[in-house]
Design an enzyme around this catalytic site. Structure first.
Site, PDB file in Angstrom:
ATOM      1  N   ARG A 276       6.706  -7.107   5.550  1.00 39.56           N
ATOM      2  CA  ARG A 276       6.324  -8.229   6.441  1.00 39.56           C
ATOM      3  C   ARG A 276       7.312  -8.403   7.577  1.00 39.56           C
ATOM      4  O   ARG A 276       8.054  -7.505   7.927  1.00 39.56           O
ATOM      5  CB  ARG A 276       6.181  -9.539   5.641  1.00 39.56           C
ATOM      6  CG  ARG A 276       5.351  -9.442   4.371  1.00 39.56           C
ATOM      7  CD  ARG A 276       3.948  -9.008   4.627  1.00 39.56           C
ATOM      8  NE  ARG A 276       3.111  -9.200   3.452  1.00 39.56           N
ATOM      9  CZ  ARG A 276       2.004  -8.515   3.205  1.00 39.56           C
ATOM     10  NH1 ARG A 276       1.604  -7.569   4.039  1.00 39.56           N
ATOM     11  NH2 ARG A 276       1.287  -8.751   2.137  1.00 39.56           N
TER      12      ARG A 276
ATOM     13  N   ASN B 111       1.269  -2.815   8.771  1.00 39.42           N
ATOM     14  CA  ASN B 111       0.176  -3.771   9.037  1.00 39.42           C
ATOM     15  C   ASN B 111       0.694  -5.180   9.345  1.00 39.42           C
ATOM     16  O   ASN B 111       0.387  -6.145   8.662  1.00 39.42           O
ATOM     17  CB  ASN B 111      -0.854  -3.787   7.887  1.00 39.42           C
ATOM     18  CG  ASN B 111      -0.265  -4.202   6.546  1.00 39.42           C
ATOM     19  OD1 ASN B 111       0.910  -3.985   6.264  1.00 39.42           O
ATOM     20  ND2 ASN B 111      -1.088  -4.808   5.707  1.00 39.42           N
TER      21      ASN B 111
ATOM     22  N   LYS C 136       0.130   5.584   8.951  1.00 37.97           N
ATOM     23  CA  LYS C 136      -0.772   4.975   7.955  1.00 37.97           C
ATOM     24  C   LYS C 136      -2.138   4.706   8.576  1.00 37.97           C
ATOM     25  O   LYS C 136      -2.242   4.031   9.606  1.00 37.97           O
ATOM     26  CB  LYS C 136      -0.157   3.652   7.478  1.00 37.97           C
ATOM     27  CG  LYS C 136      -1.045   2.833   6.544  1.00 37.97           C
ATOM     28  CD  LYS C 136      -1.132   3.443   5.154  1.00 37.97           C
ATOM     29  CE  LYS C 136      -2.126   2.713   4.263  1.00 37.97           C
ATOM     30  NZ  LYS C 136      -1.634   1.450   3.746  1.00 37.97           N
TER      31      LYS C 136
ATOM     32  N   HIS D 273      -1.962   4.212  -3.200  1.00 37.79           N
ATOM     33  CA  HIS D 273      -2.278   3.303  -4.307  1.00 37.79           C
ATOM     34  C   HIS D 273      -3.600   3.653  -5.003  1.00 37.79           C
ATOM     35  O   HIS D 273      -4.522   2.849  -5.047  1.00 37.79           O
ATOM     36  CB  HIS D 273      -2.277   1.840  -3.860  1.00 37.79           C
ATOM     37  CG  HIS D 273      -2.927   1.559  -2.539  1.00 37.79           C
ATOM     38  ND1 HIS D 273      -4.202   1.965  -2.218  1.00 37.79           N
ATOM     39  CD2 HIS D 273      -2.465   0.896  -1.454  1.00 37.79           C
ATOM     40  CE1 HIS D 273      -4.494   1.565  -1.009  1.00 37.79           C
ATOM     41  NE2 HIS D 273      -3.463   0.924  -0.505  1.00 37.79           N
TER      42      HIS D 273
ATOM     43  N   HIS E  54       2.765 -12.508  -0.435  1.00 36.77           N
ATOM     44  CA  HIS E  54       2.087 -13.569   0.338  1.00 36.77           C
ATOM     45  C   HIS E  54       2.692 -14.882  -0.157  1.00 36.77           C
ATOM     46  O   HIS E  54       3.070 -14.989  -1.331  1.00 36.77           O
ATOM     47  CB  HIS E  54       0.584 -13.582   0.056  1.00 36.77           C
ATOM     48  CG  HIS E  54      -0.151 -12.380   0.572  1.00 36.77           C
ATOM     49  ND1 HIS E  54      -0.592 -12.275   1.868  1.00 36.77           N
ATOM     50  CD2 HIS E  54      -0.509 -11.228  -0.034  1.00 36.77           C
ATOM     51  CE1 HIS E  54      -1.205 -11.111   2.039  1.00 36.77           C
ATOM     52  NE2 HIS E  54      -1.165 -10.442   0.892  1.00 36.77           N
TER      53      HIS E  54
ATOM     54  N   ALA F 174      -5.014 -10.813  -0.684  1.00 38.70           N
ATOM     55  CA  ALA F 174      -4.859  -9.652  -1.575  1.00 38.70           C
ATOM     56  C   ALA F 174      -3.434  -9.139  -1.547  1.00 38.70           C
ATOM     57  O   ALA F 174      -2.855  -8.974  -0.467  1.00 38.70           O
ATOM     58  CB  ALA F 174      -5.818  -8.548  -1.149  1.00 38.70           C
TER      59      ALA F 174
END
Ligand code: DOR
Ligand code: ZN
Length: 342
Positions: A20, A44, A99, A172, A248, A260
């Protein structure tokens, strides 16, 4: 058969990690940087990491957040079909991989790829292949949630055949179909999380809904978990540990519209050690799964770090700076006794 304790793990690597940004980065980065030598850092963010300047600046923010810990962030770029060879050459030394997210499939992936037209992807993927930049892929279609990953296997195979020299990492993985694909194409590899080795959909939604175990891809069936366990415990040379630890804030998980992601960074090594022990897998396989295989696949040499674990129960804190980890409030069998750098 109990492992001989203390267990000493050499240079653990986490080949799929969300760190993050901003306050969250500052709060959680040390949870990984303390016990791991390095990690592949997911891009991301909002906006996604997609330029040389963004990679360099994000790496600097990570180095600031880890403070005095010795840790290598292996940076990644968010894949865009528009990347050309000149651009990729200019970032080659700043990144370890790129990615690829299908558009809209998970957290902050709106700018990802729609449709998987080989010709549209050819310029970018051929350049990556020439420059030996691995492609990490979130492999899920937009289909029925339990079938998304199995449906994506044909896309993995199409890409693996079209770009035989490109290293493609199926991130994953959660299904027996993905495990089987590893054997079919020399250039397909995989990361496996600790939570997908431990849980099935039953643990997420079979009783009271467990938001802290909700992630993408969702945990699957017992036979899928068995297939993952088999290759992880055997330290299959094409699989490596990637936690997909995805923090999160508690309020975003314990909510109507749960985000998620499973946060495992602080407990991953302890839980993996227990898992290998429970399944009578030798320590050398754990060592290969958490470091050696990744070193071979990516061609990286991690900084020296020795993590000592002892068989002493550890009560997982209820929260880490406002983030709830897997097994929060529960006892796990192994504790980190110490970490030696250098
Ligand atoms: O569960 C997930 N969380 N899966 C992903 O692919 C992304 C991640 C996140 O960034 O929160
Ligand atoms: Zn992820």
């Amino acid at each position: 058969m109990p492992l001989t304790t203390p267990v000493i793990l050499d240079a653990p690597l986490d080949m799929h990690l969300h760190l993050r940004d901003g306050e969250m980065l500052e709060n959680i980065a040390k949870a990984s940087a303390h016990t791991f030598s390095g990690a592949i850092i997911m891009p991301n963010l909002v906006p996604p990491v997609s330029s040389k300047e963004e990679i360099i600046a994000y790496k600097e923010r990570i180095m600031h957040a880890i403070g005095n810990e010795k840790f290598t962030p292996y940076m990644t770029l968010f894949f865009k079909p528009s990347y050309d060879k000149a651009f990729l050459e200019s970032v080659r030394d700043d990144i370890t991989a790129i990615k690829l997210y299908p558009a809209g499939i998970t957290t902050n992936s709106e700018g990802g790829v729609s449709g998987f037209d080989v010709e549209e992807l050819r310029p970018a993927l051929s350049a990556m292949s020439d420059l030996n930049i691995p492609l990490c892929v979130h492999g899920e279609t937009n289909g029925f949630v339990m079938d998304r990953e199995a449906e994506f296997v044909s896309i993995y195979e199409k890409l693996a055949s079209a770009f035989p020299k490109l290293k493609i990492i199926m991130e994953h993985i959660t299904t027996k179909e993905s495990v089987a694909a590893l054997e079919k194409h020399e250039n397909l590899y995989a990361t496996i999380t600790v939570h997908h080795l431990l849980i099935t959909l039953d643990d997420v939604a079979g009783g009271m809904l467990q938001p802290h175990l909700f992630c993408k891809p969702i945990a699957k069936r017992p036979e899928d978990r068995e297939a993952l366990l088999k290759v992880a415990l055997a330290a299959h040379p094409k699989v490596m540990f990637g936690s997909d630890s995805a923090p999160h804030p508690k309020h975003a998980k314990e909510a109507c519209g749960c985000a998620a992601g499973v946060f495992t960074a602080p407990i991953a090594l302890q839980v993996l050690t227990e898992l290998f022990e429970t399944n009578n897998a030798p320590l050398e396989n754990l060592q290969a799964f958490i470091s050696g295989n990744a070193q071979h696949i990516y061609g990286v040499t991690p900084i020296t770090k020795k993590v000592t674990l002892e068989k002493k129960s550890f009560k997982v804190p209820a929260e880490y700076n406002g983030v709830v980890s897997m097994y929060a409030g529960e006892e796990i069998a192994y504790s980190i006794k110490g970490v030696k750098n250098g």
